[in-house]
Write a protein that holds these residues in place. Structure first.
Motif, PDB file in Angstrom:
ATOM      1  N   ASN A  45       0.836  -1.200   0.000  1.00  0.00           N
ATOM      2  CA  ASN A  45       0.000   0.000   0.000  1.00  0.00           C
ATOM      3  C   ASN A  45       0.870   1.249   0.000  1.00  0.00           C
ATOM      4  N   ARG A  47       0.764   5.211   0.833  1.00  0.00           N
ATOM      5  CA  ARG A  47      -0.047   6.060   1.698  1.00  0.00           C
ATOM      6  C   ARG A  47       0.352   7.527   1.579  1.00  0.00           C
ATOM      7  N   THR A  52       0.321   3.812   8.991  1.00  0.00           N
ATOM      8  CA  THR A  52      -0.825   3.054   8.493  1.00  0.00           C
ATOM      9  C   THR A  52      -2.155   3.771   8.698  1.00  0.00           C
ATOM     10  N   ILE A  56      -4.738   5.328   1.944  1.00  0.00           N
ATOM     11  CA  ILE A  56      -4.100   4.561   0.864  1.00  0.00           C
ATOM     12  C   ILE A  56      -4.457   5.235  -0.458  1.00  0.00           C
ATOM     13  N   ARG A  58      -2.856   4.124  -3.511  1.00  0.00           N
ATOM     14  CA  ARG A  58      -2.755   3.066  -4.523  1.00  0.00           C
ATOM     15  C   ARG A  58      -2.031   1.881  -3.902  1.00  0.00           C
ATOM     16  N   THR A  59      -2.024   0.773  -4.619  1.00  0.00           N
ATOM     17  CA  THR A  59      -1.313  -0.418  -4.175  1.00  0.00           C
ATOM     18  C   THR A  59      -0.335  -0.816  -5.271  1.00  0.00           C
TER      19      THR A  59
END
Length: 114
Positions: A45, A47, A52, A56, A58-59
């Motif tokens: 991910n 960020r 965390t 997000i 994009r991955t």
């Protein structure tokens, strides 16, 4: 949660390590810059900040290699390359946890982000 600081190694040592990894085929060095591989088997991910709890955006797909423009401390996370609070800036306002990126060393390999 406290933020742990890492020591920065001299630029010459970081450059020499990058050259060794590039020679081994792990890291790509091209005219447009150096790109580091994401850990095999992981989709990571990206960020908006170094933790965390950030959104997000994009991955990254399997097998992706990324540039690292700067790095900054943030949330401490555990991944395939250990546990660290170091986060890599890969584009404007986009960060990935360094523990998912194969840089060939612990600690900073790029300048600190402002």
């Amino acid at each position: 949660m406290g933020v742990e600081e890492h020591t920065q190694e001299p630029a010459a040592a970081a450059g020499a390590a990058t050259a060794e990894l590039a020679a081994a085929g792990e890291i790509e060095t091209t005219a447009s810059g150096t790109r580091y591989p994401i850990a095999p088997g992981y989709r990571v991910n990206v960020r908006t900040g170094p933790g965390t709890s950030y959104r997000i955006v994009r991955t990254l797909p399997y097998g992706q290699k990324i540039p690292i423009y700067c790095q900054k401390p943030g949330e401490r996370v555990t991944g395939p390359y250990g546990t660290s609070n170091l986060w890599d800036n890969i584009a404007n306002g986009q960060f990935v946890a360094d523990v998912y990126v194969y840089t060939g060393r612990d600690g900073y390999i790029a300048p600190r982000c402002d």
